[in-house]
Design a protein around this motif. Structure first.
Motif, PDB file in Angstrom:
ATOM      1  N   UNK A  49      27.946  34.928  20.380  1.00 46.33           N
ATOM      2  CA  UNK A  49      27.233  36.106  19.885  1.00 46.33           C
ATOM      3  C   UNK A  49      27.898  37.382  20.387  1.00 46.33           C
ATOM      4  N   UNK A  50      28.144  37.428  21.700  1.00 41.10           N
ATOM      5  CA  UNK A  50      28.649  38.642  22.323  1.00 41.10           C
ATOM      6  C   UNK A  50      29.994  39.054  21.741  1.00 41.10           C
ATOM      7  N   UNK A  51      30.901  38.099  21.575  1.00 43.10           N
ATOM      8  CA  UNK A  51      32.230  38.431  21.067  1.00 43.10           C
ATOM      9  C   UNK A  51      32.148  38.916  19.630  1.00 43.10           C
ATOM     10  N   UNK A  52      31.391  38.216  18.790  1.00 45.83           N
ATOM     11  CA  UNK A  52      31.297  38.598  17.379  1.00 45.83           C
ATOM     12  C   UNK A  52      30.644  39.966  17.239  1.00 45.83           C
ATOM     13  N   UNK A  53      29.594  40.221  18.009  1.00 41.76           N
ATOM     14  CA  UNK A  53      28.914  41.508  17.944  1.00 41.76           C
ATOM     15  C   UNK A  53      29.835  42.639  18.395  1.00 41.76           C
ATOM     16  N   UNK A  54      30.515  42.463  19.508  1.00 43.72           N
ATOM     17  CA  UNK A  54      31.386  43.523  20.012  1.00 43.72           C
ATOM     18  C   UNK A  54      32.571  43.766  19.082  1.00 43.72           C
ATOM     19  N   UNK A  55      33.107  42.706  18.490  1.00 41.31           N
ATOM     20  CA  UNK A  55      34.207  42.868  17.546  1.00 41.31           C
ATOM     21  C   UNK A  55      33.753  43.654  16.320  1.00 41.31           C
ATOM     22  N   UNK A  56      32.554  43.369  15.836  1.00 40.03           N
ATOM     23  CA  UNK A  56      32.039  44.096  14.677  1.00 40.03           C
ATOM     24  C   UNK A  56      31.816  45.562  15.006  1.00 40.03           C
ATOM     25  N   UNK A  57      31.267  45.843  16.172  1.00 42.80           N
ATOM     26  CA  UNK A  57      31.023  47.233  16.565  1.00 42.80           C
ATOM     27  C   UNK A  57      32.322  47.992  16.799  1.00 42.80           C
ATOM     28  N   UNK A  58      33.369  47.298  17.230  1.00 41.74           N
ATOM     29  CA  UNK A  58      34.664  47.945  17.441  1.00 41.74           C
ATOM     30  C   UNK A  58      35.372  48.216  16.122  1.00 41.74           C
ATOM     31  N   UNK A  59      35.161  47.353  15.137  1.00 40.36           N
ATOM     32  CA  UNK A  59      35.917  47.445  13.888  1.00 40.36           C
ATOM     33  C   UNK A  59      35.288  48.362  12.854  1.00 40.36           C
ATOM     34  N   UNK A  60      33.980  48.566  12.932  1.00 42.49           N
ATOM     35  CA  UNK A  60      33.280  49.314  11.877  1.00 42.49           C
ATOM     36  C   UNK A  60      32.687  50.609  12.424  1.00 42.49           C
ATOM     37  N   UNK A  61      33.039  51.766  11.828  1.00 39.90           N
ATOM     38  CA  UNK A  61      32.447  53.025  12.284  1.00 39.90           C
ATOM     39  C   UNK A  61      30.943  53.098  12.047  1.00 39.90           C
ATOM     40  N   UNK A  62      30.464  52.462  10.992  1.00 38.92           N
ATOM     41  CA  UNK A  62      29.038  52.483  10.680  1.00 38.92           C
ATOM     42  C   UNK A  62      28.331  51.376  11.470  1.00 38.92           C
ATOM     43  N   UNK A  63      27.451  51.780  12.395  1.00 38.79           N
ATOM     44  CA  UNK A  63      26.801  50.805  13.275  1.00 38.79           C
ATOM     45  C   UNK A  63      25.952  49.821  12.489  1.00 38.79           C
ATOM     46  N   UNK A  64      25.212  50.292  11.513  1.00 34.86           N
ATOM     47  CA  UNK A  64      24.333  49.385  10.769  1.00 34.86           C
ATOM     48  C   UNK A  64      25.138  48.387   9.949  1.00 34.86           C
TER      49      UNK A  64
END
Length: 399
Positions: free
Chosen positions: A312-327
């Motif tokens: 969970x942690x890795x996938x979530x952090x990767x998504x937050x790093x890659x996408x400017x839009x948080x939602x």
């Protein structure tokens, strides 16, 4: 350190268990500031052992803790020497070492506090607050979150772009987000855990009895981590938990009696096992994301509870790093994690029900099926869980 100060972080993580610290480690690694709020007055130092299949080890590599964990861990084949009956008759052979090495599926075993410490060491100390009880999350007019908490009896609040609810089995934030959702329920079994003070060579292994199971795993310092599972009434406790384990398992095949005899009696933990039987419709609500047991509590029958929190942690952090839009990032996290995590919850439940059958004819059928099952069946199941590869954590466009 990220540009934001701890008092105005990009993310607030609720809970400093394995999942919460893993999320904090990942956010720190991708250059995002983070504040961890832990309800307890001190960080957790208790616990027996923990096993990490290859999927979790790969996640730890991305989080910056993999090398340290391997230094502290013993390595074993998944399942050790295989499965035996209480009298020692072999039911299932060990995993094929060639298959394990080909797919990189070895298991790392270490004391649970050591894993916790390895993750904690990746997070700036000033960014972890203990004695901070989160009471709720509100949505601000600009769409961001405001986290309310109490520390030392004093109410406080902190704004954040995203909130990560890693507050465990009885997650307060999950109840706030989905008040009608089915809470975790008792699985029907409980587990004792301990560490035997011995320097014997131990390949690890599992033993099935009638409504009971005993597992053992080596630690790097020569000691042996063991767990004992039994169908029990919810909340049942004993004046001497060590004596109860000896009563239940002390006549099983060697080396089980010896391991129990070498376990400090006061160090035996006994916990009920809970699971999510009603899958959540989402892991995300607004700017809040659920992670670990808060999202998908599962039985320990596949040894994947902490492993899935690390994923969970890795996938979530990767998504937050890659996408400017948080939602958008949170929606991506939900789409990637929810199907796999909920499938493993269900698989763990099925395996537990199969292993812990307690009627004599069910036990006979279970043992016969296990003895006749082709090795390929177990290998495919093992690879389906352990042969998972995380996204790479890099500073992305969103940082």
């Amino acid at each position: 350190m990220a540009a934001d100060a701890p008092g105005h972080p990009f993310a607030v993580v609720v809970g400093a268990g394995i999942g919460g610290l893993a999320a904090a480690a990942g956010l720190t690694r991708v250059g995002r500031s983070v504040l961890v709020l832990e309800r307890a007055g001190a960080l957790r130092t208790e616990g027996a052992g923990i096993s990490l299949l290859a999927n979790a080890q790969r996640a730890l590599d991305q989080l910056g803790a993999g090398a340290r964990v391997r230094e502290l861990a013993a390595t074993m084949l998944p399942g050790g020497e295989g499965v035996r009956t209480a009298r020692g008759r072999r039911l299932m052979k060990p995993a094929d070492p060639r298959f394990v090495h080909r797919h990189g599926l070895s298991t790392a075993v270490l004391p649970r506090p050591a894993l916790h410490r390895a993750l904690l060491d990746t997070v700036p100390a000033a960014h972890v607050l203990t004695g901070a009880e989160v009471t709720g999350v509100a949505r601000r007019p600009d769409g961001t979150a405001l986290v309310h908490y109490r520390r030392g009896g004093v109410p406080a609040s902190v704004p954040a772009q995203v909130v990560i609810a890693a507050d465990g089995l009885n997650s307060r934030l999950r109840r706030q987000m989905w008040p009608a959702a089915t809470p975790p329920v008792y699985s029907g079994h409980s587990v004792w855990r301990g560490i035997a003070e011995t320097d014997r060579e131990e390949p690890g292994g599992t033993t099935w009895g009638r409504g009971q199971e005993f597992g053992r795993m080596p630690l790097a310092d020569g000691r042996v981590y063991w767990y004992a599972v039994a169908n029990t009434p919810q909340g049942e406790r004993h004046p001497d938990e060590h004596a109860e384990v000896v009563r239940r398992f002390g006549t099983w095949h060697r080396p089980i009696p010896d391991l129990l005899g070498r376990t400090p009696p006061g160090a035996v933990r006994h916990d009920d096992v809970f699971e999510h039987t009603g899958p959540l419709p989402e892991f995300v609500s607004g700017r809040t994301a659920l992670l670990g047991d808060a999202a998908h509590a599962m039985t320990s029958d596949l040894g994947q509870g902490a492993c899935q929190a690390l994923e969970d942690a890795v996938v979530l952090c990767a998504a937050l790093a890659a996408r400017p839009d948080v939602e958008e990032a949170l929606a991506d996290y939900d789409a990637r994690r929810r199907p796999r995590a909920q499938a493993i919850v269900a698989a763990s439940r099925r395996v537990g029900r199969m292993k812990l059958r307690d009627r004599w004819w069910q036990v006979l059928m279970r043992d016969a099926v296990a003895a006749l099952a082709p090795p390929r069946t177990g290998e495919v199941a093992l690879a389906g869980i352990g042969d998972w590869h995380p996204p790479e954590l890099l500073r992305g466009a969103a940082s």
